[in-house]
Design a protein around this motif. Structure first.
Motif, PDB file in Angstrom:
ATOM      1  N   LYS A 292      41.563   8.318  16.161  1.00 17.54           N
ATOM      2  CA  LYS A 292      40.174   8.655  16.508  1.00 17.54           C
ATOM      3  C   LYS A 292      40.085   9.213  17.926  1.00 17.54           C
ATOM      4  O   LYS A 292      39.329  10.155  18.186  1.00 17.54           O
TER       5      LYS A 292
ATOM      6  N   ALA B 136      38.757  12.879  19.047  1.00 16.63           N
ATOM      7  CA  ALA B 136      37.716  13.046  20.064  1.00 16.63           C
ATOM      8  C   ALA B 136      38.182  13.985  21.170  1.00 16.63           C
ATOM      9  O   ALA B 136      37.414  14.822  21.644  1.00 16.63           O
TER      10      ALA B 136
ATOM     11  N   ILE C 200      38.131  17.569  19.828  1.00 17.13           N
ATOM     12  CA  ILE C 200      36.758  18.077  19.735  1.00 17.13           C
ATOM     13  C   ILE C 200      36.193  18.347  21.128  1.00 17.13           C
ATOM     14  O   ILE C 200      35.581  19.387  21.374  1.00 17.13           O
ATOM     15  N   GLY C 201      36.404  17.409  22.059  1.00 16.61           N
ATOM     16  CA  GLY C 201      35.813  17.532  23.382  1.00 16.61           C
ATOM     17  C   GLY C 201      36.615  18.365  24.353  1.00 16.61           C
ATOM     18  O   GLY C 201      36.109  18.788  25.387  1.00 16.61           O
TER      19      GLY C 201
ATOM     20  N   LEU D 258      31.745  13.166  24.682  1.00 14.03           N
ATOM     21  CA  LEU D 258      30.961  13.835  23.643  1.00 14.03           C
ATOM     22  C   LEU D 258      31.733  13.870  22.327  1.00 14.03           C
ATOM     23  O   LEU D 258      31.169  13.607  21.259  1.00 14.03           O
ATOM     24  N   GLY D 259      33.026  14.172  22.401  1.00 12.87           N
ATOM     25  CA  GLY D 259      33.863  14.161  21.195  1.00 12.87           C
ATOM     26  C   GLY D 259      33.915  12.788  20.564  1.00 12.87           C
ATOM     27  O   GLY D 259      33.854  12.645  19.339  1.00 12.87           O
TER      28      GLY D 259
ATOM     29  N   VAL E 136      31.604  10.423  20.781  1.00 14.20           N
ATOM     30  CA  VAL E 136      30.301  10.154  20.156  1.00 14.20           C
ATOM     31  C   VAL E 136      30.193  10.888  18.826  1.00 14.20           C
ATOM     32  O   VAL E 136      29.740  10.328  17.828  1.00 14.20           O
ATOM     33  N   LEU E 137      30.646  12.137  18.786  1.00 14.68           N
ATOM     34  CA  LEU E 137      30.587  12.912  17.538  1.00 14.68           C
ATOM     35  C   LEU E 137      31.481  12.284  16.465  1.00 14.68           C
ATOM     36  O   LEU E 137      31.078  12.183  15.301  1.00 14.68           O
ATOM     37  N   VAL E 138      32.696  11.857  16.842  1.00 12.19           N
ATOM     38  CA  VAL E 138      33.574  11.212  15.870  1.00 12.19           C
ATOM     39  C   VAL E 138      32.930   9.916  15.372  1.00 12.19           C
ATOM     40  O   VAL E 138      32.949   9.626  14.169  1.00 12.19           O
TER      41      VAL E 138
ATOM     42  N   VAL F  70      29.678   9.119  15.254  1.00  8.59           N
ATOM     43  CA  VAL F  70      28.504   9.405  14.421  1.00  8.59           C
ATOM     44  C   VAL F  70      28.934   9.890  13.042  1.00  8.59           C
ATOM     45  O   VAL F  70      28.410   9.451  12.027  1.00  8.59           O
ATOM     46  N   VAL F  71      29.943  10.761  12.989  1.00  4.36           N
ATOM     47  CA  VAL F  71      30.424  11.258  11.694  1.00  4.36           C
ATOM     48  C   VAL F  71      31.033  10.132  10.886  1.00  4.36           C
ATOM     49  O   VAL F  71      30.845  10.026   9.679  1.00  4.36           O
TER      50      VAL F  71
END
Length: 169
Positions: free
Chosen positions: A142, A146, A149-150, A160-161, A163-165, A167-168
């Protein structure tokens, strides 16, 4: 050698090598301590209710501790001379050495800070998951997602990455 995203091929090889070393060390620990899963009982108080959502108090404390650690790391890297040296060594070891920075000592410091943050992450995850030798594999995957992504090297991007991981997930 630079790849398309501006990351060095050697840098990505280090990341992949880190994954491999992690798996080797986890399996050695598995051979030593076995497959036992142990609880990490920590009582943080009553659950917190926000509307229809009920959160264990440990989640709130974990998020607060993570925010404090991220803030301290950010301030260390951006506001101290040692943080400037760390960023210089991360950018270009040869030029940092020519500027008078003790590169081996700085790399040792970076390694120590990374170990301390890894230990803190293990302690913070312990109350959520049971403690076991291989508990870091899921977290590592994970965290890598992240970072991808970030963007590698960007603390706000990694947050931010993450948080996105989350939330998904």
């Amino acid at each position: 050698l630079k790849s398309g995203g501006g990351y060095t091929v050697a840098g990505m090889a280090m990341v992949i090598g880190g994954f491999g070393m992690s798996f080797v060390l986890q399996n050695i620990a598995f051979l030593i301590w076995g497959p036992r899963t142990l609880p990490f009982p920590v009582s943080f108080g009553m659950p917190i209710e926000i509307g229809n959502l009920t959160l264990p108090a440990s989640y709130v404390w974990i998020v607060l501790a993570a925010l404090v650690l991220m803030t301290v790391l950010h301030l260390f890297l951006k506001k101290t001379r040692l943080g400037l040296a760390v960023r210089a060594v991360a950018g270009n070891k040869e030029i940092a050495y020519l500027m008078g920075i003790n590169v081996p000592l700085t790399i040792s410091l970076i390694f120590g800070v990374a170990c301390a943050l890894g230990a803190a992450a293990g302690v913070l995850v312990g109350p959520i998951n049971y403690v076991q030798v291989l508990m870091g594999i899921g977290i590592l995957v994970k965290a890598f997602a992240a970072a991808v992504i970030g963007g590698f090297g960007s603390l706000p991007g990694a947050v931010l990455g993450g948080v996105l991981v989350g939330v998904v997930e």
